[in-house]
Design a protein around this motif. Structure first.
Motif, PDB file in Angstrom:
ATOM      1  N   PHE A   1       0.831  -1.207   0.000  1.00  0.00           N
ATOM      2  CA  PHE A   1       0.000   0.000   0.000  1.00  0.00           C
ATOM      3  C   PHE A   1       0.861   1.250   0.000  1.00  0.00           C
ATOM      4  O   PHE A   1       1.990   1.252   0.493  1.00  0.00           O
ATOM      5  CB  PHE A   1      -0.867   0.053   1.273  1.00  0.00           C
ATOM      6  CG  PHE A   1      -1.703  -1.167   1.496  1.00  0.00           C
ATOM      7  CD1 PHE A   1      -1.159  -2.296   2.081  1.00  0.00           C
ATOM      8  CD2 PHE A   1      -3.038  -1.182   1.121  1.00  0.00           C
ATOM      9  CE1 PHE A   1      -1.925  -3.429   2.290  1.00  0.00           C
ATOM     10  CE2 PHE A   1      -3.808  -2.313   1.329  1.00  0.00           C
ATOM     11  CZ  PHE A   1      -3.247  -3.426   1.906  1.00  0.00           C
TER      12      PHE A   1
ATOM     13  N   LYS B   1      -3.150   0.366  -3.860  1.00  0.00           N
ATOM     14  CA  LYS B   1      -2.839  -0.895  -3.194  1.00  0.00           C
ATOM     15  C   LYS B   1      -2.537  -1.962  -4.242  1.00  0.00           C
ATOM     16  O   LYS B   1      -3.012  -1.895  -5.372  1.00  0.00           O
ATOM     17  CB  LYS B   1      -4.015  -1.336  -2.323  1.00  0.00           C
ATOM     18  CG  LYS B   1      -5.296  -1.586  -3.102  1.00  0.00           C
ATOM     19  CD  LYS B   1      -6.464  -1.862  -2.177  1.00  0.00           C
ATOM     20  CE  LYS B   1      -7.756  -2.034  -2.989  1.00  0.00           C
ATOM     21  NZ  LYS B   1      -8.942  -2.192  -2.125  1.00  0.00           N
TER      22      LYS B   1
ATOM     23  N   SER C   1       1.341  -5.399   4.332  1.00  0.00           N
ATOM     24  CA  SER C   1       0.478  -6.201   5.185  1.00  0.00           C
ATOM     25  C   SER C   1       0.998  -7.624   5.215  1.00  0.00           C
ATOM     26  O   SER C   1       1.118  -8.267   4.184  1.00  0.00           O
ATOM     27  CB  SER C   1      -0.950  -6.188   4.651  1.00  0.00           C
ATOM     28  OG  SER C   1      -1.766  -7.077   5.387  1.00  0.00           O
TER      29      SER C   1
ATOM     30  N   PHE D   1       1.108 -11.105   8.192  1.00  0.00           N
ATOM     31  CA  PHE D   1       0.754 -11.588   9.526  1.00  0.00           C
ATOM     32  C   PHE D   1      -0.348 -10.732  10.157  1.00  0.00           C
ATOM     33  O   PHE D   1      -0.302 -10.390  11.326  1.00  0.00           O
ATOM     34  CB  PHE D   1       1.976 -11.640  10.441  1.00  0.00           C
ATOM     35  CG  PHE D   1       3.066 -12.511   9.900  1.00  0.00           C
ATOM     36  CD1 PHE D   1       2.911 -13.888   9.824  1.00  0.00           C
ATOM     37  CD2 PHE D   1       4.240 -11.960   9.436  1.00  0.00           C
ATOM     38  CE1 PHE D   1       3.920 -14.689   9.311  1.00  0.00           C
ATOM     39  CE2 PHE D   1       5.253 -12.759   8.922  1.00  0.00           C
ATOM     40  CZ  PHE D   1       5.090 -14.125   8.858  1.00  0.00           C
ATOM     41  N   GLN D   2      -1.276 -10.360   9.315  1.00  0.00           N
ATOM     42  CA  GLN D   2      -2.489  -9.694   9.766  1.00  0.00           C
ATOM     43  C   GLN D   2      -2.267  -8.348  10.430  1.00  0.00           C
ATOM     44  O   GLN D   2      -3.005  -7.962  11.333  1.00  0.00           O
ATOM     45  CB  GLN D   2      -3.277 -10.624  10.691  1.00  0.00           C
ATOM     46  CG  GLN D   2      -3.664 -11.910   9.978  1.00  0.00           C
ATOM     47  CD  GLN D   2      -4.475 -12.837  10.860  1.00  0.00           C
ATOM     48  OE1 GLN D   2      -4.815 -12.503  11.985  1.00  0.00           O
ATOM     49  NE2 GLN D   2      -4.787 -14.002  10.343  1.00  0.00           N
ATOM     50  N   LYS D   3      -1.253  -7.624  10.021  1.00  0.00           N
ATOM     51  CA  LYS D   3      -1.118  -6.247  10.454  1.00  0.00           C
ATOM     52  C   LYS D   3      -0.381  -5.461   9.377  1.00  0.00           C
ATOM     53  O   LYS D   3       0.328  -6.019   8.542  1.00  0.00           O
ATOM     54  CB  LYS D   3      -0.385  -6.130  11.784  1.00  0.00           C
ATOM     55  CG  LYS D   3       1.069  -6.528  11.739  1.00  0.00           C
ATOM     56  CD  LYS D   3       1.698  -6.363  13.120  1.00  0.00           C
ATOM     57  CE  LYS D   3       3.161  -6.743  13.085  1.00  0.00           C
ATOM     58  NZ  LYS D   3       3.786  -6.667  14.426  1.00  0.00           N
ATOM     59  N   LEU D   4      -0.579  -4.157   9.388  1.00  0.00           N
ATOM     60  CA  LEU D   4       0.113  -3.280   8.452  1.00  0.00           C
ATOM     61  C   LEU D   4       1.377  -2.748   9.105  1.00  0.00           C
ATOM     62  O   LEU D   4       1.321  -2.214  10.217  1.00  0.00           O
ATOM     63  CB  LEU D   4      -0.772  -2.102   8.053  1.00  0.00           C
ATOM     64  CG  LEU D   4      -1.684  -2.239   6.842  1.00  0.00           C
ATOM     65  CD1 LEU D   4      -2.247  -0.877   6.460  1.00  0.00           C
ATOM     66  CD2 LEU D   4      -0.950  -2.829   5.663  1.00  0.00           C
ATOM     67  N   VAL D   5       2.484  -2.880   8.401  1.00  0.00           N
ATOM     68  CA  VAL D   5       3.749  -2.316   8.862  1.00  0.00           C
ATOM     69  C   VAL D   5       4.075  -1.146   7.938  1.00  0.00           C
ATOM     70  O   VAL D   5       4.105  -1.299   6.721  1.00  0.00           O
ATOM     71  CB  VAL D   5       4.877  -3.357   8.820  1.00  0.00           C
ATOM     72  CG1 VAL D   5       6.203  -2.723   9.228  1.00  0.00           C
ATOM     73  CG2 VAL D   5       4.541  -4.534   9.722  1.00  0.00           C
ATOM     74  N   PHE D   6       4.308   0.009   8.532  1.00  0.00           N
ATOM     75  CA  PHE D   6       4.542   1.227   7.762  1.00  0.00           C
ATOM     76  C   PHE D   6       6.017   1.605   7.720  1.00  0.00           C
ATOM     77  O   PHE D   6       6.773   1.332   8.658  1.00  0.00           O
ATOM     78  CB  PHE D   6       3.777   2.403   8.391  1.00  0.00           C
ATOM     79  CG  PHE D   6       2.302   2.380   8.140  1.00  0.00           C
ATOM     80  CD1 PHE D   6       1.463   1.615   8.933  1.00  0.00           C
ATOM     81  CD2 PHE D   6       1.744   3.113   7.107  1.00  0.00           C
ATOM     82  CE1 PHE D   6       0.102   1.584   8.704  1.00  0.00           C
ATOM     83  CE2 PHE D   6       0.380   3.102   6.868  1.00  0.00           C
ATOM     84  CZ  PHE D   6      -0.435   2.325   7.672  1.00  0.00           C
ATOM     85  N   GLY D   7       6.393   2.254   6.638  1.00  0.00           N
ATOM     86  CA  GLY D   7       7.683   2.905   6.576  1.00  0.00           C
ATOM     87  C   GLY D   7       7.632   4.196   7.377  1.00  0.00           C
ATOM     88  O   GLY D   7       6.577   4.600   7.868  1.00  0.00           O
TER      89      GLY D   7
END
Lengths: 117, 111
Positions: free
Chosen positions: B34, B49, B94, B96-102
């Motif tokens: 995303f 996305k 996304s 493991f069921q979470k969003l990781v952001f830069g």
């Protein structure tokens, strides 16, 4: 359709106090995630709730907690506030597909800006 | 753990210049990708996305991104920026069921 609503928008606390932030998700969304946004760290994942259960948790100390109610509204609490807790706390909701996992597309609120003095 | 790198923290461009913001992620498995944008004083909004299919994804306001699996990259592009594109841009993955952001890239477009 109303968006994600967070209250309060701004608050100032002193070290050692505790704070509770509230989030109302988009109608029909059952998953609520919380993020901490700071200038140096970007967005850090706090936790996710779905059906009143915490489904996922980030790397934050136990002072950070949350809960979700039967109407999907969520609250997060930070106890014994520290100066470093000053941040924008973002809530995001999504329509989580229970078996296939998180869709990944989050809808964010405007955030609650916490200042700790 | 999954991580996302955005190489440019601050970018300054003149109107009509072309834009490319870099994004690399660490996870080698199946991911959803995303780009979010945060305009001054506004909430985070989804720009585009990628879930599967055509690796060139088109989003709102003329933005596009290309997923290059071999490079673990998902760079954001726009051929000609406008002053109204001034904002902070976040790449997210996304897994493991979470969003990781830069950590985000602040773009300033001068008129």
């Amino acid at each position: 359709k109303a968006g994600v609503t967070q209250t309060p928008r701004y608050l100032i606390k002193t070290r050692g106090q505790q704070v509770t932030l509230s989030c109302s998700p988009i109608s029909g969304h059952r998953s609520v995630s919380w993020y901490q946004q700071t200038p140096g760290q970007g967005l850090q994942f706090l936790f996710e709730y779905f059906s009143e259960t915490q489904r996922n948790k980030g790397n934050f100390p136990g002072r950070f907690s949350g809960r979700q109610f039967s109407n999907s509204r969520s609250e997060m609490n930070v106890s014994t506030l520290e100066l470093g807790d000053s941040a924008l706390y973002l809530c995001a909701s999504s329509f989580r597909m229970r078996r296939e996992g998180h869709t990944g597309e989050l809808f964010f609120g405007e955030g609650s800006r916490l200042t700790v003095l | 753990a999954q991580s996302v790198s955005q190489h440019n923290h601050h970018v300054i461009l003149s109107e009509a210049a072309s834009l490319e913001l870099g994004c690399n992620y660490s996870y080698g498995g199946t991911v959803n990708l995303f780009w979010y944008v945060q305009y001054p004083g506004q909430h985070l909004q989804l720009l585009l996305k990628y879930f599967s299919g055509d690796p060139l994804v088109k989003g709102i306001k003329g933005f596009e991104a290309e997923f290059i699996k071999s490079k673990f990259s998902f760079n954001l592009r726009k051929p000609s920026v406008q002053w109204s594109d001034t904002a902070e841009y976040f790449c997210a993955v996304s897994s493991f069921q979470k969003l990781v952001f830069g950590t985000g890239t602040r773009l300033l477009v001068s008129p």
